[in-house]
Enzyme design. Structure first.
Site, short mmCIF file in Angstrom:
data_model
loop_
_atom_site.label_atom_id
_atom_site.label_comp_id
_atom_site.label_asym_id
_atom_site.label_seq_id
_atom_site.Cartn_x
_atom_site.Cartn_y
_atom_site.Cartn_z
N SER A 40 0.82 -1.22 0.00
CA SER A 40 0.00 0.00 0.00
C SER A 40 0.85 1.27 0.00
O SER A 40 0.46 2.27 -0.61
CB SER A 40 -0.94 -0.01 1.21
OG SER A 40 -0.21 -0.02 2.42
N ASP A 51 1.53 -1.04 7.42
CA ASP A 51 2.92 -1.37 7.70
C ASP A 51 3.79 -1.04 6.49
O ASP A 51 3.31 -0.55 5.48
CB ASP A 51 3.07 -2.85 8.10
CG ASP A 51 2.54 -3.79 7.02
OD1 ASP A 51 2.06 -3.31 5.97
OD2 ASP A 51 2.63 -5.01 7.21
N GLU A 53 6.48 -2.63 3.74
CA GLU A 53 6.93 -3.89 3.14
C GLU A 53 7.98 -3.58 2.08
O GLU A 53 7.75 -2.75 1.20
CB GLU A 53 5.75 -4.63 2.51
CG GLU A 53 4.66 -5.00 3.51
CD GLU A 53 3.40 -5.48 2.83
OE1 GLU A 53 2.99 -6.63 3.09
OE2 GLU A 53 2.83 -4.70 2.05
N GLU A 146 -12.98 -29.59 -4.26
CA GLU A 146 -12.92 -30.14 -2.90
C GLU A 146 -13.85 -29.38 -1.96
O GLU A 146 -14.52 -29.98 -1.11
CB GLU A 146 -11.49 -30.06 -2.39
CG GLU A 146 -11.27 -30.63 -1.01
CD GLU A 146 -9.82 -30.63 -0.60
OE1 GLU A 146 -9.55 -30.67 0.62
OE2 GLU A 146 -8.95 -30.57 -1.49
N LYS A 150 -17.17 -30.43 0.46
CA LYS A 150 -17.32 -30.12 1.88
C LYS A 150 -18.64 -29.40 2.14
O LYS A 150 -19.31 -29.65 3.16
CB LYS A 150 -16.15 -29.28 2.35
CG LYS A 150 -14.83 -30.03 2.40
CD LYS A 150 -13.70 -29.15 2.89
CE LYS A 150 -12.40 -29.94 2.96
NZ LYS A 150 -11.27 -29.13 3.44
#
Length: 257
Positions: A40, A51, A53, A146, A150
């Site tokens: 960002s 934060d 990065e 999958e 479920k």
């Protein structure tokens, strides 16, 4: 000392990033090949609690480590790679490509005398179409197929409490599928769903589920299963139009080794 995230202005966050860059340049010296900010802050969309990065590319081979720390008021992460490792990572195309590879685009370059960051961006975005199609097939078979199983199990067992969790996962996998189909990376996982709805190539049934997830309207089991089943049928039709190989056998897979 404060150990809780505190609001930091974008200007101060940029100054913090420059101070980190200076320290890394001092530490690695001539071995530091490239240094840049992603996320960002690089895009100019950081908020008061965002934060920092950073990519740090150093001379060498087969090297990868990460430094992640909190000063108490704000947090930062520096991923350190040798060129061969980060170039290989940029060239990967998997099911999460549209989420993970945004880090290679729009980097705020702080040090890059040899042009590594433009090379990484080009590499991330210019892989052959066949690799994207393979990744799409893997998402459909390895994740979505999958998850549909479920969801149906939960319906048979009347485990309605499982449905919201499974539906959010289904929407996330489908959003990754949309990103792959459009060869587009997402700026952030926080806007994954809204960004995906702006892309042109989406399977039938995706919009309804995606919008329901964004609204948080997942407490009606019958309607929830209709959204899931509609999306699954839409994906099957969508995949067939692309001739994606989503059914095979072990014998066929072994023969391809």
């Amino acid at each position: 000392m404060l150990t809780d995230p505190q609001p930091v202005s974008s200007e101060q966050r940029r100054e913090n990033a420059r101070e980190i860059a200076d320290l890394l340049l001092q530490h690695y010296g001539d071995d530091l090949l490239a240094l840049g900010v992603y996320g960002s802050l690089a895009r100019g969309t950081d908020g008061p609690f965002s934060d920092i990065e950073m990519h740090c590319i150093i001379r060498g081979e087969q090297f990868e480590t990460s430094f992640e720390w909190s000063t108490g008021a704000w947090k930062a992460e520096v991923d350190v790679y040798s060129p061969d490792v980060i170039l290989a990572r940029a060239a990967e195309v998997d099911g999460e490509w549209s989420i993970t590879h945004g880090q290679f685009t729009g980097v705020w370059v702080l040090h890059d005398p040899t042009g590594l960051f433009p090379r990484l961006e080009k590499l991330a975005l210019s892989q052959p179409a066949g690799r994207f199609e393979q990744a799409m097939a893997e998402v459909i078979v390895g994740d979505i197929y999958e998850l549909i199983g479920k969801l149906r199990n939960a319906q048979v067992r009347q485990q309605a409490e499982c449905l919201p969790f499974y539906l959010v996962l289904l929407a996330q996998y489908a959003a990754c599928l949309v990103g792959l189909a459009n060869r587009r990376t997402y700026a952030t996982s926080a806007t994954l769903f809204s960004d995906s709805l702006q892309l042109p190539d989406r399977p039938p049934g995706y919009d309804a589920l995606c919008q329901a997830v964004m609204r948080g309207e997942l407490n009606n089991p019958l309607q929830a299963m209709r959204w899931a089943e509609d999306l699954w049928q839409g994906i099957l039709t969508w995949a067939a139009q692309r001739r994606l190989p989503i059914t095979t056998s072990l014998a066929d897979l072994l023969a391809q080794e």
